[in-house]
Design a protein around this motif. Structure first.
Motif, mmCIF file in Angstrom:
data_model
loop_
_atom_site.group_PDB
_atom_site.id
_atom_site.type_symbol
_atom_site.label_atom_id
_atom_site.label_comp_id
_atom_site.label_asym_id
_atom_site.label_seq_id
_atom_site.Cartn_x
_atom_site.Cartn_y
_atom_site.Cartn_z
ATOM 1 N N ALA A 1 0.837 -1.198 0.000
ATOM 2 C CA ALA A 1 0.000 0.000 0.000
ATOM 3 C C ALA A 1 0.869 1.243 0.000
ATOM 4 O O ALA A 1 1.855 1.333 0.727
ATOM 5 C CB ALA A 1 -0.904 -0.004 1.219
ATOM 6 N N LYS A 2 0.503 2.183 -0.848
ATOM 7 C CA LYS A 2 1.149 3.493 -0.851
ATOM 8 C C LYS A 2 0.032 4.511 -1.021
ATOM 9 O O LYS A 2 -0.599 4.578 -2.076
ATOM 10 C CB LYS A 2 2.157 3.617 -1.980
ATOM 11 C CG LYS A 2 2.793 4.993 -1.982
ATOM 12 C CD LYS A 2 4.182 4.998 -2.498
ATOM 13 C CE LYS A 2 4.723 6.418 -2.307
ATOM 14 N NZ LYS A 2 6.054 6.535 -2.774
ATOM 15 N N GLY A 3 -0.230 5.219 0.027
ATOM 16 C CA GLY A 3 -1.372 6.127 0.023
ATOM 17 C C GLY A 3 -2.648 5.303 -0.075
ATOM 18 O O GLY A 3 -2.841 4.356 0.667
ATOM 19 N N LYS A 4 -3.482 5.640 -1.050
ATOM 20 C CA LYS A 4 -4.736 4.908 -1.241
ATOM 21 C C LYS A 4 -4.646 3.883 -2.354
ATOM 22 O O LYS A 4 -5.634 3.268 -2.721
ATOM 23 C CB LYS A 4 -5.871 5.893 -1.536
ATOM 24 C CG LYS A 4 -6.187 6.787 -0.366
ATOM 25 C CD LYS A 4 -7.334 7.709 -0.688
ATOM 26 C CE LYS A 4 -7.627 8.613 0.496
ATOM 27 N NZ LYS A 4 -8.747 9.508 0.229
ATOM 28 N N GLY A 5 -3.447 3.685 -2.890
ATOM 29 C CA GLY A 5 -3.257 2.743 -3.993
ATOM 30 C C GLY A 5 -2.277 1.646 -3.619
ATOM 31 O O GLY A 5 -1.719 1.619 -2.519
ATOM 32 N N MET A 6 -2.085 0.744 -4.561
ATOM 33 C CA MET A 6 -1.141 -0.352 -4.380
ATOM 34 C C MET A 6 -0.023 -0.214 -5.398
ATOM 35 O O MET A 6 -0.250 0.207 -6.528
ATOM 36 C CB MET A 6 -1.840 -1.709 -4.570
ATOM 37 C CG MET A 6 -2.927 -2.005 -3.555
ATOM 38 S SD MET A 6 -2.315 -2.182 -1.887
ATOM 39 C CE MET A 6 -1.461 -3.741 -1.985
ATOM 40 N N GLN A 7 1.187 -0.602 -4.975
ATOM 41 C CA GLN A 7 2.336 -0.612 -5.870
ATOM 42 C C GLN A 7 2.943 -2.002 -5.889
ATOM 43 O O GLN A 7 2.905 -2.710 -4.885
ATOM 44 C CB GLN A 7 3.380 0.408 -5.432
ATOM 45 C CG GLN A 7 2.911 1.822 -5.577
ATOM 46 C CD GLN A 7 4.001 2.823 -5.247
ATOM 47 O OE1 GLN A 7 5.013 2.495 -4.625
ATOM 48 N NE2 GLN A 7 3.803 4.058 -5.681
ATOM 49 N N TYR A 8 3.521 -2.374 -7.030
ATOM 50 C CA TYR A 8 4.050 -3.725 -7.223
ATOM 51 C C TYR A 8 5.503 -3.688 -7.687
ATOM 52 O O TYR A 8 5.933 -4.482 -8.494
ATOM 53 C CB TYR A 8 3.171 -4.476 -8.237
ATOM 54 C CG TYR A 8 1.726 -4.504 -7.811
ATOM 55 C CD1 TYR A 8 1.277 -5.455 -6.910
ATOM 56 C CD2 TYR A 8 0.826 -3.555 -8.264
ATOM 57 C CE1 TYR A 8 -0.045 -5.472 -6.482
ATOM 58 C CE2 TYR A 8 -0.496 -3.560 -7.847
ATOM 59 C CZ TYR A 8 -0.917 -4.521 -6.957
ATOM 60 O OH TYR A 8 -2.212 -4.538 -6.538
ATOM 61 N N HIS A 9 6.288 -2.781 -7.133
ATOM 62 C CA HIS A 9 7.675 -2.586 -7.561
ATOM 63 C C HIS A 9 8.574 -3.776 -7.244
ATOM 64 O O HIS A 9 9.627 -3.930 -7.860
ATOM 65 C CB HIS A 9 8.264 -1.317 -6.938
ATOM 66 C CG HIS A 9 7.550 -0.070 -7.351
ATOM 67 N ND1 HIS A 9 7.371 0.295 -8.677
ATOM 68 C CD2 HIS A 9 6.942 0.889 -6.617
ATOM 69 C CE1 HIS A 9 6.704 1.429 -8.730
ATOM 70 N NE2 HIS A 9 6.423 1.814 -7.503
ATOM 71 N N ASN A 10 8.209 -4.609 -6.283
ATOM 72 C CA ASN A 10 9.044 -5.756 -5.913
ATOM 73 C C ASN A 10 8.779 -6.989 -6.777
ATOM 74 O O ASN A 10 9.498 -7.978 -6.666
ATOM 75 C CB ASN A 10 8.850 -6.121 -4.435
ATOM 76 C CG ASN A 10 9.482 -5.100 -3.518
ATOM 77 O OD1 ASN A 10 10.499 -4.506 -3.847
ATOM 78 N ND2 ASN A 10 8.866 -4.874 -2.371
ATOM 79 N N ASN A 11 7.738 -6.964 -7.595
ATOM 80 C CA ASN A 11 7.411 -8.123 -8.427
ATOM 81 C C ASN A 11 8.442 -8.321 -9.533
ATOM 82 O O ASN A 11 9.009 -7.366 -10.049
ATOM 83 C CB ASN A 11 6.026 -7.985 -9.056
ATOM 84 C CG ASN A 11 4.915 -8.183 -8.047
ATOM 85 O OD1 ASN A 11 5.132 -8.205 -6.844
ATOM 86 N ND2 ASN A 11 3.705 -8.318 -8.540
#
Length: 169
Positions: free
Chosen positions: A98-108
């Motif tokens: 979670a980052k703010g109100k969204g999701m991030q997938y930088h580790n994928n």
């Protein structure tokens, strides 16, 4: 402070009585396509950056030998002991933060590398499950089915209890 990923592969395991996964959406010419299993286990899987095929044999052995499937007596056995089937579902969202109100997938992992690992994982699962099932498995219709890597899919799941486990490798 950055949240550390627990490993290079994240899995979620769920015992099931029946599972059905849409692997191809319907379009103007074709109906939707599905794969399904009866009694067994659903494995959701996500690969992180840095994952290699070196980890797969140990991971497959660990996952397929875990005693997560419940017999009518209440005793728990592995999917190999049932014998049961597997449904493998690629689930990139397991790598989200979670980052703010969204999701991030930088580790994928990249899609190309993830697809290679996913294909190898499926092959190893098939080999181990079929070797363990032998003739009994063929009679019991033991199968390994899987979703389509990189596509959103619809899952229907019947289970005899929420007995879900998260495992990082």
């Amino acid at each position: 402070m950055a949240e550390k990923v627990g490993g290079l592969v994240r899995t979620v395991l769920q015992q099931c009585l029946h599972a059905r996964l849409q692997v191809q959406e319907a379009d103007e010419q074709l109906e939707a396509q599905y794969v399904q299993i009866n009694r067994g286990m659903v494995i959701y899987i996500c690969f992180f950056k840095g994952a290699t095929d070196d980890i797969l044999p140990k991971m497959v052995s660990t996952l397929l030998n875990l005693r997560l499937c419940e017999l009518p007596s209440g005793k728990r056995v592995s999917v190999l002991e049932l014998p049961g089937s597997l449904l493998i579902v690629p689930q990139a969202t397991l790598g989200g933060k979670a980052k703010g109100k969204g999701m991030q997938y930088h580790n994928n992992i990249s899609k190309e590398d993830g697809l290679k690992l996913y294909s190898s994982f499926i092959s190893l699962c098939e080999k181990e499950l079929m070797a363990a099932a032998g003739e009994t498995g063929r009679e019991a219709e033991v199968t390994v089915r899987h979703g389509t890597y990189g596509q959103r899919q619809v899952l229907q799941l019947d289970t005899n209890g929420p007995y879900t486990h998260l495992m990082d490798f």
